[in-house]
Design a protein around this motif. Structure first.
Motif, PDB file in Angstrom:
ATOM      1  N   LEU A   1       0.845  -1.192   0.000  1.00  9.54           N
ATOM      2  CA  LEU A   1       0.000   0.000   0.000  1.00  9.54           C
ATOM      3  C   LEU A   1       0.883   1.245   0.000  1.00  9.54           C
ATOM      4  O   LEU A   1       1.919   1.275   0.670  1.00  9.54           O
ATOM      5  N   ILE A   2       0.460   2.255  -0.745  1.00  2.66           N
ATOM      6  CA  ILE A   2       1.246   3.483  -0.891  1.00  2.66           C
ATOM      7  C   ILE A   2       0.399   4.666  -0.439  1.00  2.66           C
ATOM      8  O   ILE A   2      -0.707   4.872  -0.937  1.00  2.66           O
ATOM      9  N   ALA A   3       0.919   5.441   0.493  1.00  3.15           N
ATOM     10  CA  ALA A   3       0.218   6.612   1.019  1.00  3.15           C
ATOM     11  C   ALA A   3       0.998   7.869   0.667  1.00  3.15           C
ATOM     12  O   ALA A   3       2.234   7.892   0.745  1.00  3.15           O
TER      13      ALA A   3
ATOM     14  N   ASN B   1     -12.778  -3.768  -0.088  1.00  5.46           N
ATOM     15  CA  ASN B   1     -13.259  -3.548  -1.459  1.00  5.46           C
ATOM     16  C   ASN B   1     -12.879  -2.168  -1.998  1.00  5.46           C
ATOM     17  O   ASN B   1     -13.721  -1.387  -2.417  1.00  5.46           O
ATOM     18  N   TRP B   2     -11.582  -1.884  -1.991  1.00  3.45           N
ATOM     19  CA  TRP B   2     -11.106  -0.628  -2.564  1.00  3.45           C
ATOM     20  C   TRP B   2      -9.731  -0.819  -3.195  1.00  3.45           C
ATOM     21  O   TRP B   2      -8.958  -1.691  -2.800  1.00  3.45           O
ATOM     22  N   ASP B   3      -9.451   0.023  -4.167  1.00  2.55           N
ATOM     23  CA  ASP B   3      -8.115   0.131  -4.753  1.00  2.55           C
ATOM     24  C   ASP B   3      -7.445   1.424  -4.302  1.00  2.55           C
ATOM     25  O   ASP B   3      -6.225   1.481  -4.164  1.00  2.55           O
TER      26      ASP B   3
ATOM     27  N   ARG C   1      -0.620  -0.963  -4.545  1.00  7.38           N
ATOM     28  CA  ARG C   1       0.462  -1.055  -5.512  1.00  7.38           C
ATOM     29  C   ARG C   1       0.096  -1.986  -6.672  1.00  7.38           C
ATOM     30  O   ARG C   1       0.415  -1.699  -7.830  1.00  7.38           O
ATOM     31  N   ASP C   2      -0.593  -3.091  -6.378  1.00  6.67           N
ATOM     32  CA  ASP C   2      -0.881  -4.039  -7.453  1.00  6.67           C
ATOM     33  C   ASP C   2      -1.799  -3.419  -8.509  1.00  6.67           C
ATOM     34  O   ASP C   2      -1.685  -3.742  -9.697  1.00  6.67           O
ATOM     35  N   PHE C   3      -2.691  -2.503  -8.107  1.00  4.73           N
ATOM     36  CA  PHE C   3      -3.536  -1.835  -9.101  1.00  4.73           C
ATOM     37  C   PHE C   3      -2.684  -0.930  -9.988  1.00  4.73           C
ATOM     38  O   PHE C   3      -2.841  -0.929 -11.221  1.00  4.73           O
TER      39      PHE C   3
ATOM     40  N   GLY D   1     -10.870   1.817 -13.994  1.00  5.54           N
ATOM     41  CA  GLY D   1     -11.768   0.987 -13.191  1.00  5.54           C
ATOM     42  C   GLY D   1     -11.458   0.933 -11.718  1.00  5.54           C
ATOM     43  O   GLY D   1     -11.967   0.046 -11.001  1.00  5.54           O
ATOM     44  N   ALA D   2     -10.670   1.845 -11.208  1.00  2.00           N
ATOM     45  CA  ALA D   2     -10.323   1.823  -9.783  1.00  2.00           C
ATOM     46  C   ALA D   2     -11.559   1.986  -8.909  1.00  2.00           C
ATOM     47  O   ALA D   2     -12.428   2.811  -9.190  1.00  2.00           O
TER      48      ALA D   2
END
Length: 337
Positions: free
Chosen positions: A87-89, A110-112, A172-174, A202-203
């Motif tokens: 995860l990137i903040a 359920n979020w990207d 990150r994977d998205f 589609g995010a």
């Protein structure tokens, strides 16, 4: 640092010696923080040294230096490359996290992309935030491309939705699946551009109304000192998005509105630059050779003169608690009863 530490906090910093320590400490204080990557973007003050002084000895802080300034988009891309957390903040160098920010976000699924409420505060009032921000209900909702674009179109005399100020945590994977990075040509609206392209891809962009991000309002903010050419690059970024297949008619119409909104601002600024630098004749010659720019120039000048004569219309008040201003509406548990 715990076994559930999954977030990399990336901080692009230029000449932020006065505030970078607070930003770094607030990021390291979050148990979910696995890494903090600071990119010193060609600073000429002690930004790097102040960031290092805020290290807590946990081995999570990584400081990278650009010898010359390359802009926030390049700095953030470099931080993403240097990090590994899933995860990137995003954290601006003069801002800070409130304790428990990531815990509220991780309670959602359920979020990207996920973003929370922002409290805007002047530097001299930062100390009030710890007592002035309560435990607001999360009130989760999804943000679609249409609402995102609308929230980034400002109109004279009206307070825009400020959706572009949101500071999401991103998966990150998205980003990797869709080849998404910040557009390094942009020094204005680089966040808007990335989030818009993600939504087009589609995010699932979720917003929660609990507050975990403190944005310091500064009169000398670098983000408020954009060049005329920065506007041109931003409307060109909109044009690139408009070339994407699969946009609905409504999405295309809103993107065109945003593109035209930015392009009109560019045309007015460009005309005034020519007038100030090369004289009125050069500015008039430009307008005559670019008739499509004339409505933006004439309308912008007229609006400026009107505002100077009668004063700007007061913006719509934003949600407040005491002396603090919030980006999104806030609701406490007591409000629910």
């Amino acid at each position: 640092m715990t076994g559930s530490s999954t977030v990399c906090v990336i901080i692009a910093a230029k000449n932020a010696a006065a505030t970078i320590g607070r930003a770094v400490r607030s990021a390291l204080a979050e148990p979910q923080t696995a890494e903090v990557v600071v990119v010193d973007d060609g600073s000429t003050d002690g930004t790097g040294a102040e960031a290092l002084a805020a290290d807590d000895g946990s081995g999570r802080l990584n400081i990278i230096r650009f010898e010359t300034n390359r802009g926030p988009a390049a700095a953030r891309n470099r931080a993403i490359e240097a990090s590994k957390a899933p995860l990137i903040a995003i954290l601006d160098s003069d801002d800070f996290f409130l304790p428990g920010r990531f815990a509220q976000m991780m309670a959602e699924d359920n979020w990207d992309f996920i973003a929370d409420n922002i409290v805007f505060v002047k530097e001299e009032s930062v100390a009030q935030v710890s007592t002035g921000v309560g435990r607001f209900r999360r009130e989760a909702r999804m943000l679609d491309l249409e609402d995102f674009i609308l929230g980034n179109i400002s109109r004279r005399g009206e307070q825009r939705g400020e959706i572009g100020f949101l500071k999401p945590v991103m998966r990150r994977d998205f980003l990797e699946r869709h080849g998404l990075r910040y557009n390094e040509k942009l020094r204005l609206g680089e966040d808007y551009d990335l989030y818009a392209r993600a939504l087009v891809a589609g995010a699932r962009y979720k917003i929660i109304h609990s507050c975990g991000y403190g944005a310091v309002v500064r009169h000398d903010s670098l983000s408020g000192k954009h060049r005329t050419d920065d506007l041109k690059r931003l409307y060109e970024a909109d044009q690139a998005i408009l070339g994407t297949d699969g946009l609905t008619e409504r999405q295309r119409d809103l993107l065109l509105q945003h593109e035209r909104h930015i392009r009109d601002r560019y045309e007015l600024r460009h005309f005034l630059d020519l007038k100030n630098n090369d004289g009125a004749l050069a500015a008039i010659a430009y307008a005559l050779s670019h008739p499509q720019a004339v409505p933006a120039i004439v309308g912008g000048i007229a609006a400026d003169k009107k505002e100077a004569f009668i004063g700007s219309k007061a913006p719509t008040p934003q949600p407040t608690t005491g002396s603090l201003r919030f980006l999104l509406p806030v609701m406490t548990e007591a409000d629910q009863r």
